[in-house]
Design a protein around this motif. Structure first.
Motif, PDB file in Angstrom:
ATOM      1  N   GLN A   9       0.825  -1.212   0.000  1.00  0.00           N
ATOM      2  CA  GLN A   9       0.000   0.000   0.000  1.00  0.00           C
ATOM      3  C   GLN A   9       0.862   1.265   0.000  1.00  0.00           C
ATOM      4  OE1 GLN A   9      -2.501  -0.842   3.390  1.00  0.00           O
ATOM      5  NE2 GLN A   9      -4.159  -1.589   2.103  1.00  0.00           N
ATOM      6  N   ARG A  10       1.946   1.252   0.779  1.00  0.00           N
ATOM      7  CA  ARG A  10       2.853   2.411   0.786  1.00  0.00           C
ATOM      8  C   ARG A  10       3.487   2.600  -0.584  1.00  0.00           C
ATOM      9  NH1 ARG A  10       4.890   0.851   6.012  1.00  0.00           N
ATOM     10  NH2 ARG A  10       6.546  -0.203   4.897  1.00  0.00           N
ATOM     11  N   ALA A  11       3.891   1.498  -1.194  1.00  0.00           N
ATOM     12  CA  ALA A  11       4.524   1.581  -2.514  1.00  0.00           C
ATOM     13  C   ALA A  11       3.550   2.129  -3.547  1.00  0.00           C
ATOM     14  CB  ALA A  11       5.038   0.209  -2.935  1.00  0.00           C
ATOM     15  N   ILE A  12       2.309   1.725  -3.468  1.00  0.00           N
ATOM     16  CA  ILE A  12       1.292   2.199  -4.418  1.00  0.00           C
ATOM     17  C   ILE A  12       1.030   3.687  -4.217  1.00  0.00           C
ATOM     18  CG2 ILE A  12      -1.170   2.061  -4.996  1.00  0.00           C
ATOM     19  CD1 ILE A  12      -0.948  -0.976  -4.442  1.00  0.00           C
ATOM     20  N   GLN A  13       1.011   4.124  -2.971  1.00  0.00           N
ATOM     21  CA  GLN A  13       0.679   5.509  -2.661  1.00  0.00           C
ATOM     22  C   GLN A  13       1.853   6.469  -2.846  1.00  0.00           C
ATOM     23  OE1 GLN A  13      -0.787   5.173   1.316  1.00  0.00           O
ATOM     24  NE2 GLN A  13      -2.737   4.298   0.675  1.00  0.00           N
ATOM     25  N   THR A  14       3.051   5.947  -2.916  1.00  0.00           N
ATOM     26  CA  THR A  14       4.226   6.793  -3.055  1.00  0.00           C
ATOM     27  C   THR A  14       4.588   6.905  -4.530  1.00  0.00           C
ATOM     28  OG1 THR A  14       5.028   5.994  -0.931  1.00  0.00           O
ATOM     29  CG2 THR A  14       6.623   7.112  -2.346  1.00  0.00           C
ATOM     30  N   PRO A  15       4.453   8.107  -5.089  1.00  0.00           N
ATOM     31  CA  PRO A  15       4.808   8.251  -6.504  1.00  0.00           C
ATOM     32  C   PRO A  15       6.309   8.064  -6.684  1.00  0.00           C
ATOM     33  CG  PRO A  15       4.151  10.365  -5.574  1.00  0.00           C
ATOM     34  CD  PRO A  15       3.983   9.335  -4.502  1.00  0.00           C
ATOM     35  N   ARG A  16       6.649   7.396  -7.729  1.00  0.00           N
ATOM     36  CA  ARG A  16       8.062   7.145  -8.004  1.00  0.00           C
ATOM     37  C   ARG A  16       8.580   8.260  -8.904  1.00  0.00           C
ATOM     38  NH1 ARG A  16      10.882   2.080 -10.963  1.00  0.00           N
ATOM     39  NH2 ARG A  16      12.989   2.690 -10.441  1.00  0.00           N
ATOM     40  N   ARG A  17       9.558   8.970  -8.396  1.00  0.00           N
ATOM     41  CA  ARG A  17      10.143  10.063  -9.153  1.00  0.00           C
ATOM     42  C   ARG A  17      11.579   9.698  -9.480  1.00  0.00           C
ATOM     43  NH1 ARG A  17       7.466  13.910  -5.059  1.00  0.00           N
ATOM     44  NH2 ARG A  17       5.430  14.084  -6.009  1.00  0.00           N
ATOM     45  N   PRO A  18      11.898   9.686 -10.742  1.00  0.00           N
ATOM     46  CA  PRO A  18      13.274   9.337 -11.090  1.00  0.00           C
ATOM     47  C   PRO A  18      14.221  10.454 -10.656  1.00  0.00           C
ATOM     48  CG  PRO A  18      12.071   9.991 -13.050  1.00  0.00           C
ATOM     49  CD  PRO A  18      11.083   9.963 -11.910  1.00  0.00           C
ATOM     50  N   THR A  19      15.396  10.063 -10.220  1.00  0.00           N
ATOM     51  CA  THR A  19      16.403  11.066  -9.910  1.00  0.00           C
ATOM     52  C   THR A  19      16.959  11.568 -11.225  1.00  0.00           C
ATOM     53  OG1 THR A  19      18.167   9.441  -9.844  1.00  0.00           O
ATOM     54  CG2 THR A  19      17.019   9.882  -7.761  1.00  0.00           C
ATOM     55  N   SER A  20      17.591  12.722 -11.198  1.00  0.00           N
ATOM     56  CA  SER A  20      18.112  13.273 -12.445  1.00  0.00           C
ATOM     57  C   SER A  20      19.134  12.334 -13.050  1.00  0.00           C
ATOM     58  CB  SER A  20      18.703  14.659 -12.221  1.00  0.00           C
ATOM     59  OG  SER A  20      19.743  14.583 -11.262  1.00  0.00           O
ATOM     60  N   ALA A  21      19.903  11.638 -12.226  1.00  0.00           N
ATOM     61  CA  ALA A  21      20.899  10.703 -12.752  1.00  0.00           C
ATOM     62  C   ALA A  21      20.222   9.531 -13.442  1.00  0.00           C
ATOM     63  CB  ALA A  21      21.804  10.214 -11.632  1.00  0.00           C
ATOM     64  N   SER A  22      19.201   8.954 -12.786  1.00  0.00           N
ATOM     65  CA  SER A  22      18.547   7.795 -13.401  1.00  0.00           C
ATOM     66  C   SER A  22      17.785   8.233 -14.645  1.00  0.00           C
ATOM     67  CB  SER A  22      17.622   7.091 -12.411  1.00  0.00           C
ATOM     68  OG  SER A  22      16.526   7.907 -12.085  1.00  0.00           O
ATOM     69  N   HIS A  23      17.220   9.457 -14.627  1.00  0.00           N
ATOM     70  CA  HIS A  23      16.510   9.953 -15.804  1.00  0.00           C
ATOM     71  C   HIS A  23      17.494  10.117 -16.959  1.00  0.00           C
ATOM     72  CE1 HIS A  23      13.424  11.915 -18.091  1.00  0.00           C
ATOM     73  NE2 HIS A  23      14.200  12.967 -18.281  1.00  0.00           N
ATOM     74  N   HIS A  24      18.683  10.644 -16.659  1.00  0.00           N
ATOM     75  CA  HIS A  24      19.712  10.827 -17.674  1.00  0.00           C
ATOM     76  C   HIS A  24      20.152   9.467 -18.233  1.00  0.00           C
ATOM     77  CE1 HIS A  24      23.028  12.649 -19.812  1.00  0.00           C
ATOM     78  NE2 HIS A  24      23.876  11.808 -19.212  1.00  0.00           N
ATOM     79  N   GLU A  25      20.301   8.482 -17.336  1.00  0.00           N
ATOM     80  CA  GLU A  25      20.690   7.139 -17.785  1.00  0.00           C
ATOM     81  C   GLU A  25      19.634   6.545 -18.693  1.00  0.00           C
ATOM     82  OE1 GLU A  25      21.387   4.941 -14.237  1.00  0.00           O
ATOM     83  OE2 GLU A  25      23.175   6.085 -13.702  1.00  0.00           O
ATOM     84  N   GLU A  26      18.352   6.773 -18.365  1.00  0.00           N
ATOM     85  CA  GLU A  26      17.281   6.266 -19.228  1.00  0.00           C
ATOM     86  C   GLU A  26      17.377   6.886 -20.609  1.00  0.00           C
ATOM     87  OE1 GLU A  26      13.535   6.913 -17.322  1.00  0.00           O
ATOM     88  OE2 GLU A  26      14.078   5.669 -15.599  1.00  0.00           O
ATOM     89  N   GLU A  27      17.666   8.196 -20.675  1.00  0.00           N
ATOM     90  CA  GLU A  27      17.812   8.847 -21.972  1.00  0.00           C
ATOM     91  C   GLU A  27      18.990   8.265 -22.727  1.00  0.00           C
ATOM     92  OE1 GLU A  27      18.053  13.060 -21.552  1.00  0.00           O
ATOM     93  OE2 GLU A  27      15.930  13.252 -20.997  1.00  0.00           O
ATOM     94  N   GLU A  28      20.094   8.023 -22.009  1.00  0.00           N
ATOM     95  CA  GLU A  28      21.268   7.437 -22.655  1.00  0.00           C
ATOM     96  C   GLU A  28      20.914   6.066 -23.211  1.00  0.00           C
ATOM     97  OE1 GLU A  28      24.349   8.583 -23.351  1.00  0.00           O
ATOM     98  OE2 GLU A  28      23.594  10.514 -22.673  1.00  0.00           O
ATOM     99  N   ASP A  29      20.193   5.277 -22.428  1.00  0.00           N
ATOM    100  CA  ASP A  29      19.789   3.950 -22.896  1.00  0.00           C
ATOM    101  C   ASP A  29      18.937   4.058 -24.141  1.00  0.00           C
ATOM    102  OD1 ASP A  29      21.134   2.722 -20.849  1.00  0.00           O
ATOM    103  OD2 ASP A  29      19.348   2.414 -19.603  1.00  0.00           O
ATOM    104  N   LEU A  30      18.033   5.040 -24.167  1.00  0.00           N
ATOM    105  CA  LEU A  30      17.170   5.193 -25.330  1.00  0.00           C
ATOM    106  C   LEU A  30      17.978   5.651 -26.545  1.00  0.00           C
ATOM    107  CD1 LEU A  30      14.046   6.831 -23.676  1.00  0.00           C
ATOM    108  CD2 LEU A  30      14.264   4.500 -24.512  1.00  0.00           C
ATOM    109  N   ARG A  31      18.940   6.531 -26.327  1.00  0.00           N
ATOM    110  CA  ARG A  31      19.788   6.956 -27.444  1.00  0.00           C
ATOM    111  C   ARG A  31      20.582   5.781 -27.979  1.00  0.00           C
ATOM    112  NH1 ARG A  31      22.053  11.158 -24.481  1.00  0.00           N
ATOM    113  NH2 ARG A  31      20.451  12.725 -24.407  1.00  0.00           N
TER     114      ARG A  31
END
Length: 138
Positions: free
Chosen positions: A102-124
């Protein structure tokens, strides 16, 4: 790491819960027993018994009796299922797991700037942000 004995009681409780949900029945009848209704946990009518004594009532009265008995029988089935669910949830291990979920469902997951950057790198890397080969300049 859980010990084997810790898992078996949970498995047994899950089995009882599943059995209760799948096989639970509720039964209701008129005071004279002239009409009896049985439903499953989903409220689906499993059986109806009407004896000749009940046939002396009007169709409207019989329909009202049936509807009332179906509701009552369903309430009995749901009460039994609810009791099993309450027992299941009362185990501290299950209660902790439910609370964590329930806590996991209620807590929005926000990517950190580093993980967001890594996701972009992966997509590139996979070519998502690159032009397809037929559009690239040579």
């Amino acid at each position: 790491m859980p010990v084997h004995d810790d898992i078996d009681p949970i498995s047994a409780m899950v089995g009882r819960l599943n059995s209760s949900i799948v096989h639970q029945r509720g039964k209701a009848q008129t005071a004279t027993g002239a009409v009896t209704v049985e439903v499953n946990g989903n409220g689906r009518v499993v059986s109806i018994t009407i004896d000749d004594q009940a046939m002396q009532t009007s169709g409207d009265q019989l329909a009202s009796i049936l509807l009332a008995l179906i509701g009552e029988a369903h309430d009995y089935a749901l009460t039994a299922i609810h009791e099993t669910v309450t027992e299941f949830r009362s185990d501290p291990r299950i209660a902790d797991a439910i609370e964590t979920i329930q806590r996991a469902i209620q807590t929005p997951r926000r990517p950190t700037s580093a993980s967001h950057h890594e996701e972009e790198e992966d997509l590139r890397f996979t070519g998502v942000f690159e032009d397809p080969p037929h559009r690239r300049r040579k």
